[in-house]
Motif scaffolding. Structure first.
Motif, mmCIF file in Angstrom:
data_model
loop_
_atom_site.group_PDB
_atom_site.id
_atom_site.type_symbol
_atom_site.label_atom_id
_atom_site.label_comp_id
_atom_site.label_asym_id
_atom_site.label_seq_id
_atom_site.Cartn_x
_atom_site.Cartn_y
_atom_site.Cartn_z
ATOM 1 N N HIS A 309 0.828 -1.195 0.000
ATOM 2 C CA HIS A 309 0.000 0.000 0.000
ATOM 3 C C HIS A 309 0.871 1.257 0.000
ATOM 4 N N ASN A 313 0.963 3.937 -2.998
ATOM 5 C CA ASN A 313 0.569 5.316 -2.712
ATOM 6 C C ASN A 313 1.700 6.298 -3.008
ATOM 7 N N LEU A 550 -7.703 -0.835 -2.555
ATOM 8 C CA LEU A 550 -6.815 -0.536 -3.674
ATOM 9 C C LEU A 550 -7.663 -0.479 -4.940
ATOM 10 N N TRP A 590 -4.674 9.039 -6.921
ATOM 11 C CA TRP A 590 -4.449 7.825 -7.696
ATOM 12 C C TRP A 590 -4.699 7.967 -9.190
ATOM 13 N N ILE A 617 -2.965 -4.239 -8.024
ATOM 14 C CA ILE A 617 -4.151 -3.488 -8.431
ATOM 15 C C ILE A 617 -4.912 -4.170 -9.569
#
Length: 632
Positions: A309, A313, A550, A590, A617
């Motif tokens: 994560h 990010n 996600l 994102w 993802i």
């Protein structure tokens, strides 16, 4: 991929004509000159510019960015070539990148000063990431992979046409030249790809032959007598995993469903790949759903083990920061503070040091400094993200959709694929709205019925969120502040704060209880003695979420597959369709990266994200998890 702190290069500038790398006891380029070496060894050695002429895209891989002179010389040659390829992608791996100030010093007096200045301006934070830099309105892309060469050669998702085998001498930097590393080049090279290197050492040429390269010794640039060139000629061509195949490599037109952040960013990314786009949306204007909020935050994150994560990010935050440097966005607020509620300042600083994160990505600030920067009576230390901030999503969407054809006021009720016509979008009455060889499904929660029709097993949910707006507030934050909730000034003397989250709650009306919740969070965030009173005002929107928080980016698994399905990359996909959705509450953070990934899936361009994060993802991850659960 296990990340490690990036250790910047040390450069000895005492002899400007031949800059030294004291940690390797070697020079950065030939004494004949960096640009002469680049042209003779790497461009001529790979048959350039001739080999890229007439091509849609040409991809170069370099094993050692160094000062960047090879890239600049290649870019200059591309610029000067009237028959150049439409798009040039230059991928370069560098374990020890230069600090920004050292890069600037290295290019003082460069023969390509203009190009060097553009490179310096875009030079990214020195984080263990794949950094995407764009030049020439996106027609020249530089993918900088900071970290170990072996690790990146296993993680890159690309097919390359030419290889610049560079780096300090094999005796001084053996890992760059050993047989295992050189064999890894074969997983990225297309058949008939070329390779060139200033190194002609026998063990290196032998290792290249063992890796299926046909190697020749050629005259080198004095004072070197010889150099090496090679052609990749494997006896057996390795088949790419089915889930890594491009979804529509020949398509020149794409439908994008959804005119919010994900759809707008997708259209922008596809246009940079040279594709024509039409954006469809049920509303009369763009950014009317969750992207219609008056403002939203964007920033990276970090965690102690630099897990998936945090890595995703960070990559997304860096992509967003790079995009915002190119677009004029009204209402953009730069810099963001995120309060730390558990760790003290010493532990925060130790975590940054252990991860090796640079100050232009994140800093740990004591409470008094956080209070000074925010203008609020804060009592906690805070993480400061210099490239984070806040902006009105609608302003970003408008900038991303500039010059893109829009088909508004038409809700897509069904998607179908025809062998002859490609993907077709129909309304509820069965009327054809639009068609194209490829489609990006980026409609957020509004596209949930389409997703459920195409992939009934995807575990998605809608989450209601309510933010609050105060026409007047005091004190006002000088920059966006987040923690348990968030707050930012609206630029007109008012405040935006929030937000609530209720799963599968369809209620559209503003609720006083939610406003009370938001104002209580604001009071706690700012260190106020009590929550302010204000008339009920704000906005309700819905986010589309995956259970692992996600996004969903990639192709949908094709039905009827009966082979191995224990890894997302093994699953074949529906042709011509890619998802860019489920951005949750992180749409601004994102959208840029997810759109670039989606565009690369369609076109077959090199991915701006490493393989392990692509799996993270990939929409197929849920099918893979179910398979593993069934086997356990």
């Amino acid at each position: 991929m296990k990340t490690t702190p990036i250790v910047p290069a040390r450069v000895d500038f005492s002899t400007p004509d031949t800059l030294q790398a004291p940690d390797f006891g070697d020079v950065y380029h030939s004494r004949s000159g960096a640009f002469d070496q680049a042209r003779h060894t790497f461009l001529n050695g790979n048959g350039l510019p001739g080999r890229w002429q007439g091509r849609t895209r040409f991809v170069i891989l370099e094993t050692g960015f160094g000062l960047g002179n090879n890239f600049l010389a290649t870019w200059a040659a591309w610029r000067a070539d009237a028959a150049r390829c439409e798009r040039l992608v230059f991928i370069s791996i560098e374990k020890h990148p230069l600090r920004h100030e050292d890069l600037a010093c290295a290019h003082e007096g460069s023969p390509e000063a203009e190009l060097g200045a553009q490179l310096i301006q875009q030079w990214p934070p020195l984080t263990h990431n794949l950094h995407r830099l764009e030049f020439e309105a996106g027609r020249v892309q530089l993918l900088l992979a900071f970290g170990e060469v072996r690790a990146w050669l296993m993680e890159l998702v690309a097919e390359v046409d030419a290889i610049y085998l560079d780096g300090f001498a094999p005796t001084l930097n053996p890992e760059m030249w050993d047989p295992y590393t050189l064999k890894l080049l074969g997983r990225l090279a297309r058949p008939e790809s070329t390779l060139a290197s200033w190194c002609s050492a026998g063990p290196v040429r032998q290792a290249l032959r063992a890796a299926s390269f046909e190697v020749k010794k050629k005259p080198g640039l004095p004072p070197k007598w010889h150099m090496s060139t090679a052609r990749f000629a494997p006896r057996h061509v390795l088949q790419r995993p089915a889930g890594r195949e491009p979804l529509a490599p020949q398509a020149r037109e794409v439908l994008v469903i959804g005119a919010g952040l994900a759809g707008a960013a997708s259209a922008h990314a596809l246009r940079q790949q040279g594709l024509a786009c039409t954006v469809l949306d049920a509303h009369t204007g763009p950014a009317e759903e969750a992207s219609g909020n008056p403002a939203g935050l964007f920033h990276g994150t970090l965690n102690p083990d630099d897990g998936l994560h945090a890595r995703f990010n960070r990559a997304a935050a860096l992509a967003t920061a790079a995009l915002l440097e190119q677009l004029p966005i009204a209402g953009l607020q730069r810099g963001l503070l995120r309060l730390e509620l558990e760790r003290d300042l010493a532990r925060m600083q130790a975590q940054i040091a252990r991860l090796g994160l640079p100050p232009d990505y994140v800093q740990a600030l004591p409470a008094e400094e956080a209070a000074r920067r925010s203008g609020l009576p804060l009592q906690q230390p805070a993480w400061f993200y210099p490239a984070g901030g806040a902006l009105p999503p609608q302003a970003l969407v408008r900038a991303l959709l500039a010059d893109t054809p829009l088909l508004m006021g038409h809700r897509v009720a069904r998607l179908a694929r025809s062998e002859s016509e490609g993907w077709q979008a129909f309304d509820a009455e069965g009327r054809l709205l639009a068609q194209a060889p490829a489609v990006v499904l980026a409609g957020g929660h509004a596209a949930l019925p389409l997703l459920q029709d195409l992939a009934p097993g995807l575990p998605l949910l809608r989450q209601r969120g309510q933010l609050s707006q105060l026409a007047e507030a005091s004190p006002l934050p000088l920059m966006p502040v987040a923690g348990a909730g968030y707050a930012l000034a609206d630029g007109r003397g008012g405040l935006i704060c929030g937000a609530t989250s209720q799963d599968e709650d369809p209620g559209p009306a503003l609720r006083q209880a939610d406003q009370d919740h938001n104002l209580a969070q604001w009071a706690a965030l700012a260190g106020l003695p009590h929550a302010p009173q204000a008339p009920l005002s704000g906005r309700v929107g819905w986010r589309l979420l995956a259970p692992d928080r996600l996004p969903l980016v990639g192709g949908l698994p094709a039905p009827g597959y009966s082979g191995r399905d224990d890894q997302p990359r093994l699953l074949p996909r529906l042709p011509g369709l890619v998802l860019c959705t489920a951005l949750g509450s992180r749409g601004i953070s994102w959208a840029a990266l997810c759109a670039q990934v989606a565009a690369a899936w369609l076109t077959g361009a090199p991915q701006p994200l490493e393989s392990s994060l692509l799996d993270t993802i990939d929409p197929a991850r849920f099918q893979v998890r179910q398979t593993r659960k069934n086997l356990s």
